[in-house]
Write an enzyme that holds these catalytic residues in place. Sequence first.
Site, short mmCIF file in Angstrom:
data_model
loop_
_atom_site.label_atom_id
_atom_site.label_comp_id
_atom_site.label_asym_id
_atom_site.label_seq_id
_atom_site.Cartn_x
_atom_site.Cartn_y
_atom_site.Cartn_z
N ILE A 40 -0.50 2.98 -8.76
CA ILE A 40 -1.83 3.83 -9.11
C ILE A 40 -1.91 5.15 -8.38
O ILE A 40 -2.50 6.17 -8.77
CB ILE A 40 -3.30 2.88 -9.01
N LYS A 41 -1.07 4.95 -7.17
CA LYS A 41 -0.96 6.24 -6.38
C LYS A 41 -0.37 7.62 -7.16
O LYS A 41 -0.66 8.87 -6.48
CB LYS A 41 -0.40 6.25 -4.88
N ASP A 42 0.14 7.35 -8.08
CA ASP A 42 0.77 8.49 -8.91
C ASP A 42 -0.34 9.52 -9.32
O ASP A 42 -0.18 10.52 -9.41
CB ASP A 42 1.55 8.16 -10.36
#
Length: 366
Positions: A40-42
Amino acid sequence: MSTILDTIGNSPLIRLNRLVESADSEIYLKMERTNPGGSIKDRPALYIIEEAERRGWLRPGGTLIESSSGNFGISLAMIGAAKGYRVIVLVDPKTTPVNLAMMKAYGAEVIVVTEQDDSGSYHKTRIALANKLHREIPGSFRPDQCFNPWNGEAHYVQTAKELMDQSGHGIDALIVTVSTGGQIGGLSRYIKEYAPHVKVIAVDAVGSTIFGGKAHAYLLPGMGLSWTPTNVDDLRRIDEIYKVPDEDAFLMCRVLAKHEGILGGGSTGAGMVAAWKLAQLMGRGKRIVCVASDNGERYLPTIYNDDWLQERGILTDIGLQEMKVRVRELPPYSRNPAETANYKPELAEQLDSPSRLISRELFRHG
């Protein structure tokens, strides 16, 4: 699509079928592993970089410098490679060999910080060194995920809207694990504005003091801090908090893999402990969504390694019904999250956070 970065977002909602029984609520996982960097950090990484580019704070040939335990650093390394930026990531001894290898594969320079801070973790010492390098390296930019308000903004304008559109606003509870606060901050803000009936449940690691309590070492990767991050800007938007022990989270990861064919990271296991408990409490006819933040493959040497777990005195296997009972017995840490605040506003000054300037800029110009 013109670049790999165009594939960020639009992650699927997957219904679980074998863990839940007919009397339980439905559980769906928001599968963030489908992002190109595997987590999700993208989403916030790209959002922050593009905002910095738009404002002229990051220019071609610049350097990205960040403190990260893994996923955010991997995202920055991938995005830096696609956009042509030099990337320096400050990690610590808890960072897995797979995460280190992934960052280096994308061309990032990795510095391992071994000095612990006053809480026994490495967050503050990593951040302080990242800020020092930022001051010393011309043309550098600090995404500064712990203090940057764009972290939560990314999830407010993108992730939350995407989730609610996918579900047709037909969910009753949302489970989100907490680290730098961007996910829970942005998602809870959107939910309480547009779907206030949805319960927002925050999940933290036992030993983390994001929501107060006693600090001690823990193994869960990508979760926890020793203070409440500013991206969690209003604790009243959170309905309940659970703190999940390492062992429960790791066992849940293995149950999820063996009974649903889904290989998730430690935070997914922790979130699923709360989701499964809630499914039993809320009962049939309700729908629960748990954000599955990353891909379990990067934890094969640890969470899915029997020897690694046994060396740390952690169970490696458990029966499905035994796990369901174990999950049901986990008590909520708080049903009044506003009373658990552990904000430390002085930290931004002490650590010389460059995001103080971003906050002032946003306040002046919007």
